[in-house]
Design an enzyme around this catalytic site. Structure first.
Site, PDB file in Angstrom:
ATOM      1  N   ILE A  91     -11.388  67.572   1.588  1.00 52.46           N
ATOM      2  CA  ILE A  91     -12.101  68.645   0.731  1.00 52.46           C
ATOM      3  C   ILE A  91     -11.214  69.533   0.128  1.00 52.46           C
ATOM      4  O   ILE A  91     -11.314  70.244  -0.808  1.00 52.46           O
ATOM      5  CB  ILE A  91     -13.284  69.187   1.241  1.00 52.46           C
ATOM      6  CG1 ILE A  91     -13.137  70.177   2.387  1.00 52.46           C
ATOM      7  CG2 ILE A  91     -14.374  67.924   1.330  1.00 52.46           C
ATOM      8  CD1 ILE A  91     -14.542  70.768   2.719  1.00 52.46           C
ATOM      9  N   GLU A  92     -10.054  69.792   1.134  1.00 48.72           N
ATOM     10  CA  GLU A  92      -9.102  70.826   0.715  1.00 48.72           C
ATOM     11  C   GLU A  92      -7.977  70.332  -0.260  1.00 48.72           C
ATOM     12  O   GLU A  92      -7.501  71.067  -1.135  1.00 48.72           O
ATOM     13  CB  GLU A  92      -8.286  71.274   1.958  1.00 48.72           C
ATOM     14  CG  GLU A  92      -8.991  72.020   3.089  1.00 48.72           C
ATOM     15  CD  GLU A  92      -9.484  73.602   2.445  1.00 48.72           C
ATOM     16  OE1 GLU A  92      -8.659  73.864   1.513  1.00 48.72           O
ATOM     17  OE2 GLU A  92     -10.141  74.237   2.978  1.00 48.72           O
ATOM     18  N   SER A  93      -7.671  69.211  -0.026  1.00 50.64           N
ATOM     19  CA  SER A  93      -6.598  68.663  -1.082  1.00 50.64           C
ATOM     20  C   SER A  93      -6.675  67.075  -1.382  1.00 50.64           C
ATOM     21  O   SER A  93      -5.617  66.640  -1.758  1.00 50.64           O
ATOM     22  CB  SER A  93      -4.963  68.881  -0.112  1.00 50.64           C
ATOM     23  OG  SER A  93      -5.097  68.376   1.032  1.00 50.64           O
TER      24      SER A  93
END
Length: 579
Positions: free
Chosen positions: A215-217
């Site tokens: 979900i970050e990258s």
């Protein structure tokens, strides 16, 4: 959980999402000269407990130790059990809010304390491949018989309490509607996921943490956000430095998978120790610990509960946990969403190689007999087409390539650098230099990290091609100080209450000495209302998006960071946080 909790989450739902910016990494070629450049951070260390290490002369393997005792964290203290509660959820975000799978994504947040992790006893190792049983590769590629594959191992390590609600459903629907995006994300993760799972287990942390880069990258090591957050864990410059990630002209360790993972897990453990709750720790990872503490204090003054679901927070942070929950649900039962997760072996993908030799990025890929893009996917930290800038370089290589790389490097005595230092002369322009060395102006600027509006001063060191590799080209790199060229953008900052010279410098990613140089007569003590001149080639880190970027900024300058500064992140549901 108290009965008067907010109505937007039940121990199952959360808020809107913002997509991160995923940048493609492409090597640059200039008229026959291969310019292998590991993607540069646009606005945006070897781990002590890291994978096996290989020197240029010797290949050594390291055995991964089992995780800490069941139910303990890195300090040996058993974590408290998560508190359950349910609350209604707000309307799900629209498709526009979720964004497009190709857009950058920021992170949301997680909360809930882990349950004790119970792992089966370590069985005898099994050789994962055939061939010579005494080879380093076969000795280290070991599968555990109790796990069918890495996904099974991850599922067994899930311990956070589940949330449910419209925000979770919205994120699930977003992923389910984009099977190609999910497939690309999983394909990228296969290079790093085993290593991260092992590191998370070593610390006794919930294995949900291993899904955070999704979900970050979207597990894209080149992801870069508007707040200058970079790498799979999306650290902003100041927080990256705080957690030991060196960033210089040659490389940026925020994109180093091993260094950034160590820093991210250190940070998350520190947040959990601070808040005693994983949901709050994850919210702080996205929003900033200072912001979470202020939200808790505000609720305490009003006599309200202070758990994650009861706090007032930005929509991005509110949607962070639901997005993570959606990914967790998909990993638990992909068929339910008509998705398929490619098999990932429960075995290490890469090993670490250390070398003191300076070499072109392309030369390193050739020694390992790897395609350049695959080499860069494991070593995205290099900003230039040359591996330099430190006495020793740390490279990640697939297990089946490490021995080959070490052996061929040992047999190579010739210089492997086809770039040299060149200083700009008086009345000389960049177009003239580009033409002189057979480069396009765009390539010259890209190789040297020079923006289109930047003015290059006389005497500035440039990296340009050499006619042939030689000891002199290597020496020119070692004996020259390369620096970034400021864009010359001037910003006037009004000092706010609670700010310090250090916090302002961190906000603009400059040094306190720089600020003093731009403001003659300035002392170490600044006062509210004071106007300061700041010259930066990037805008201020806005706390509004708190991801790792804002989050970190919030810690450094709590008074100046607004909720929600995020970093680049994975798919649309919720933007990943930038550290």
């Amino acid at each position: 959980m108290p009965s008067n909790r907010r109505a937007d989450l039940t121990r199952a739902g959360a808020g809107p999402y913002h997509p991160p910016v995923l940048r493609d990494q492409r090597p640059i070629f200039a008229d026959g000269v291969a310019v292998a450049i590991a993607a540069f951070a646009l606005a945006l260390a070897s781990c002590a407990t890291g994978p096996p290490v290989v020197s240029s002369t010797t290949l050594q393997t390291a055995t991964i130790k089992p995780p800490p005792a069941v139910g303990t964290d890195a300090t040996g203290v058993a974590p408290a059990s998560p508190a359950a509660s349910a609350r209604p959820a707000p309307p799900a975000p629209s498709g526009d809010e979720l964004g497009s799978p190709e857009e950058p994504i920021t992170a949301a947040e997680i909360a809930a304390e882990p349950m004790p992790i119970v792992l089966p006893p370590e069985p005898p190792p099994q050789i994962a491949t055939g061939g010579d049983p005494d080879s380093v590769t076969n000795a280290t590629l070991q599968l555990r018989s109790e796990y069918g594959d890495l996904w099974s191992r991850i599922r067994q390590g899930f311990v956070l309490e589940d949330l449910d609600g419209p925000l979770v459903k919205s994120a699930e629907d977003w992923y389910a509607a984009r099977p190609d995006y999910v497939a690309r994300m999983v394909e990228r993760s296969r290079r790093y996921l085993y290593y991260i799972v092992v590191e998370v287990e070593k610390r006794g942390m919930p294995l949900e943490i291993a899904l955070l880069p999704m979900i970050e990258s979207a597990y894209n090591p080149m992801a870069y956000s508007r707040s200058r957050a970079s790498g799979i864990w999306q650290f902003i410059p100041s927080t990256g430095k705080r957690y030991g990630m060196e960033q210089n002209w040659w490389f940026d360790e925020r994109r180093d998978v091993v260094a950034a993972t160590e820093g991210a897990l250190d940070y998350l453990q520190a947040l959990y120790a601070d808040f005693g709750d994983w949901y709050l720790a994850l919210a702080a990872y996205n929003w900033g610990e200072g912001a979470v503490h202020r939200a808790i204090s505000a609720n305490q003054k009003r006599g309200k509960p202070t758990d994650y679901l009861s706090l007032k927070m930005p929509a991005e942070t509110r949607g962070y946990v639901p997005k993570l929950q959606a990914v967790k649900n998909i990993v638990n039962d992909p068929e339910r969403y008509a998705l398929s997760l490619a098999d990932i072996p429960d075995a290490p993908y890469f090993t670490v190689v250390h070398t003191s030799r300076k070499m072109d990025v392309k030369a390193a890929a050739d020694l390992a007999e790897m395609p350049l893009d695959e080499f860069l996917s494991l070593n995205p930290q290099h900003n230039r087409p040359v591996i330099a800038g430190a006495d020793e370089a740390t490279l990640l290589l697939p297990y089946d390539k490490a021995e080959l790389f070490a052996a061929k490097l040992e047999l190579t005595n010739q210089p492997m650098v086809t770039w040299q230092a060149y200083k700009l002369k008086a009345n000389e322009t960049l177009p003239q230099v580009a033409a002189r060395f057979g480069l396009s102006l765009e390539t010259l600027r890209t190789v040297n990290g020079i923006g289109p509006r930047a003015k290059v001063p006389v005497g500035h060191a440039l990296l340009v091609p050499s006619q042939a590799p030689s000891d002199a080209t290597v020496a020119s790199l070692q004996n020259t100080m390369f620096t970034s060229v400021p864009s010359g953008r001037t910003i006037y900052h009004r000092v706010r209450k609670g700010e310090t010279l250090s916090s302002i410098a961190a906000r603009y990613d400059v040094s306190t000495q720089d600020i003093k140089g731009w403001n003659k007569g300035l002392t170490a003590n600044v006062v509210p209302g004071q106007r300061l001149r700041v010259v930066s080639d990037a805008g201020p880190v806005r706390s509004k998006k708190s991801k790792r970027g804002a989050t970190h900024a919030a810690r450094t300058a709590p008074a100046t960071v607004r909720p929600g500064v995020k970093r680049a992140s994975a798919p649309s549901p919720a933007r990943p946080s930038a550290r």
